[in-house]
Write an enzyme that holds these catalytic residues in place. Structure first.
Site, PDB file in Angstrom:
ATOM      1  N   GLY A  17       4.573  -6.727  -5.679  1.00 25.38           N
ATOM      2  CA  GLY A  17       4.574  -5.316  -5.331  1.00 25.38           C
ATOM      3  C   GLY A  17       4.491  -5.143  -3.829  1.00 25.38           C
ATOM      4  CD1 TRP A  19      -2.817  -5.980  -1.650  1.00 21.68           C
ATOM      5  CD2 TRP A  19      -1.916  -5.780   0.375  1.00 21.68           C
ATOM      6  NE1 TRP A  19      -3.753  -6.400  -0.738  1.00 21.68           N
ATOM      7  CE2 TRP A  19      -3.214  -6.287   0.529  1.00 21.68           C
ATOM      8  CE3 TRP A  19      -1.142  -5.572   1.521  1.00 21.68           C
ATOM      9  CZ2 TRP A  19      -3.775  -6.595   1.763  1.00 21.68           C
ATOM     10  CZ3 TRP A  19      -1.693  -5.886   2.769  1.00 21.68           C
ATOM     11  CH2 TRP A  19      -2.989  -6.389   2.877  1.00 21.68           C
ATOM     12  NE  ARG A  40       9.138  -5.949 -10.485  1.00 18.28           N
ATOM     13  CZ  ARG A  40       8.004  -5.806  -9.815  1.00 18.28           C
ATOM     14  NH1 ARG A  40       6.882  -5.526 -10.472  1.00 18.28           N
ATOM     15  NH2 ARG A  40       7.970  -5.936  -8.504  1.00 18.28           N
ATOM     16  CE  LYS A  87      -8.038  -3.363  -0.068  1.00 21.93           C
ATOM     17  NZ  LYS A  87      -7.694  -2.524   1.102  1.00 21.93           N
ATOM     18  CE  LYS A 170      -9.416   1.116  -0.055  1.00 20.27           C
ATOM     19  NZ  LYS A 170      -7.985   1.422  -0.238  1.00 20.27           N
ATOM     20  CG  ASP A 223      -9.695  -0.241   3.025  1.00 23.34           C
ATOM     21  OD1 ASP A 223      -8.644   0.380   3.263  1.00 23.34           O
ATOM     22  OD2 ASP A 223      -9.817  -1.003   2.051  1.00 23.34           O
ATOM     23  NE  ARG A 234      -0.196   2.697  -4.988  1.00 22.29           N
ATOM     24  CZ  ARG A 234      -0.061   1.587  -4.277  1.00 22.29           C
ATOM     25  NH1 ARG A 234       0.921   1.477  -3.397  1.00 22.29           N
ATOM     26  NH2 ARG A 234      -0.899   0.582  -4.436  1.00 22.29           N
ATOM     27  CG  ASN A 235      -6.156   5.376  -4.621  1.00 22.23           C
ATOM     28  OD1 ASN A 235      -6.218   5.394  -5.831  1.00 22.23           O
ATOM     29  ND2 ASN A 235      -5.943   4.252  -3.946  1.00 22.23           N
TER      30      ASN A 235
END
Length: 316
Positions: A17, A19, A40, A87, A170, A223, A234-235
């Protein structure tokens, strides 16, 4: 334990992905050989880890336990460190990624990599800093050497739990921060939110075994500042979208990728209830994500809490 002193090491990165790909590019920038694996890509896990000097796990939280189990069946030499860059918290066991890896590989050095590292900026070769933390400092220093470059400054730490929890917790706060900005509450409100959120992170993190000072470092405060102030997170976008009236289902569909803070919030509340840890900000994020309140009601609930001193003996 001594680790190979090579100009070119072989690294296996699990997870292709954003990251995982960014970490692979960082290590590749230093001239190391990279074996990238994901379900994948079509290559086998056994092929990917063959000859690895270091294994990096950058898979999503929901895939950690299954992948660790498969790798345990394959087997890897005891001297190979495992670096976890995930995370999150496991929904079933409430364990952190490093706890899962340590349980399946008790004889391997486990290293946590975490910091203010937005993958989109890493991909653009913008400068960044991160932390590698382990109970085995030789393993942490080995990972530091492999990843440190003109693009990434890498610090070591002997507090893997605090380093990991800073990067995990976080994400919950980033959702709250997105709500704050989405509601256009202003800088005063956001400054108060992030300051009190850091206190909450320290309270949880130290209860679970982390060191207080770690949360004031790159993997904690650093962070949090990055994730809570960027639409690249995204968060943060989850919270912002909720504040703008979107449903969680629509937001996640638009993201097209995992927002770990959603699952982390649910697991965190289970831990907080079990351990009797006060988590007022995380509690409101939980209620918001589970359709118990709307964004405005979450803000009101925090503003109407009982008055108290800013610092007191039980704060952390």
């Amino acid at each position: 334990m001594e680790f190979p002193d090579k100009e070119q090491a072989t690294l296996t990165v699990l997870g292709a992905g954003a990251w995982g790909s960014a970490l692979a590019e960082l290590a590749g920038h230093n001239g190391h050989k990279i074996n990238l694996w994901s379900r994948r890509l079509g290559n086998t896990l056994e092929e990917a880890v063959e000859g690895a000097d270091l294994i990096v796990s950058a898979i999503s939280m929901k895939g950690v336990a299954a992948t660790a189990g498969k790798l345990q069946e394959i087997g890897i030499p005891d001297h190979v460190p495992i670096v976890t860059a995930t995370k999150g918290l496991d929904a079933e066991s409430t364990r952190t990624p490093s706890q899962i890896w340590h349980e399946d590989f008790p004889d391997h050095p486990i290293v946590v990599l975490s910091g203010p590292n937005l993958s989109a900026e890493i991909e653009r070769h913008l400068p960044a800093a991160t932390v590698v933390a382990s109970a085995d400092m030789a393993a942490a220093e080995f990972a530091q050497k492999l990843f440190a470059s003109s693009l990434l400054r890498v610090y070591t730490s002997n507090d893997p739990m605090g380093t990991e929890l800073g990067g995990t917790l976080k994400n919950v706060i980033a959702i709250a921060s997105g709500v704050c900005d989405g509601l256009e509450l202003g800088i005063n409100a956001k400054s108060a939110l992030l300051t009190r959120a850091l206190t909450e992170m320290i309270r949880i993190g130290t209860h679970l075994g982390g060191q207080t000072e770690t949360f004031f470092g790159l993997s904690g405060l650093g962070d949090m500042l990055a994730t809570c102030n960027s639409a690249l997170s995204r968060n943060y976008r989850v919270g912002y979208g909720l504040a703008k009236g979107k449903t969680l289902e629509v937001i996640l569909q638009e993201l097209g990728s995992t927002a770990e803070g959603v699952n982390t919030t649910n697991v965190l509340i289970a831990i907080a209830n079990r351990e009797k840890i006060p988590v007022p900000i995380s509690e409101e994020v939980y209620r918001l994500l589970n359709n118990e309140i709307n964004p405005q009601e979450a803000v009101e609930a925090l503003m109407e809490r009982d008055l108290k001193p800013e610092f007191h003996e039980q704060e952390f």
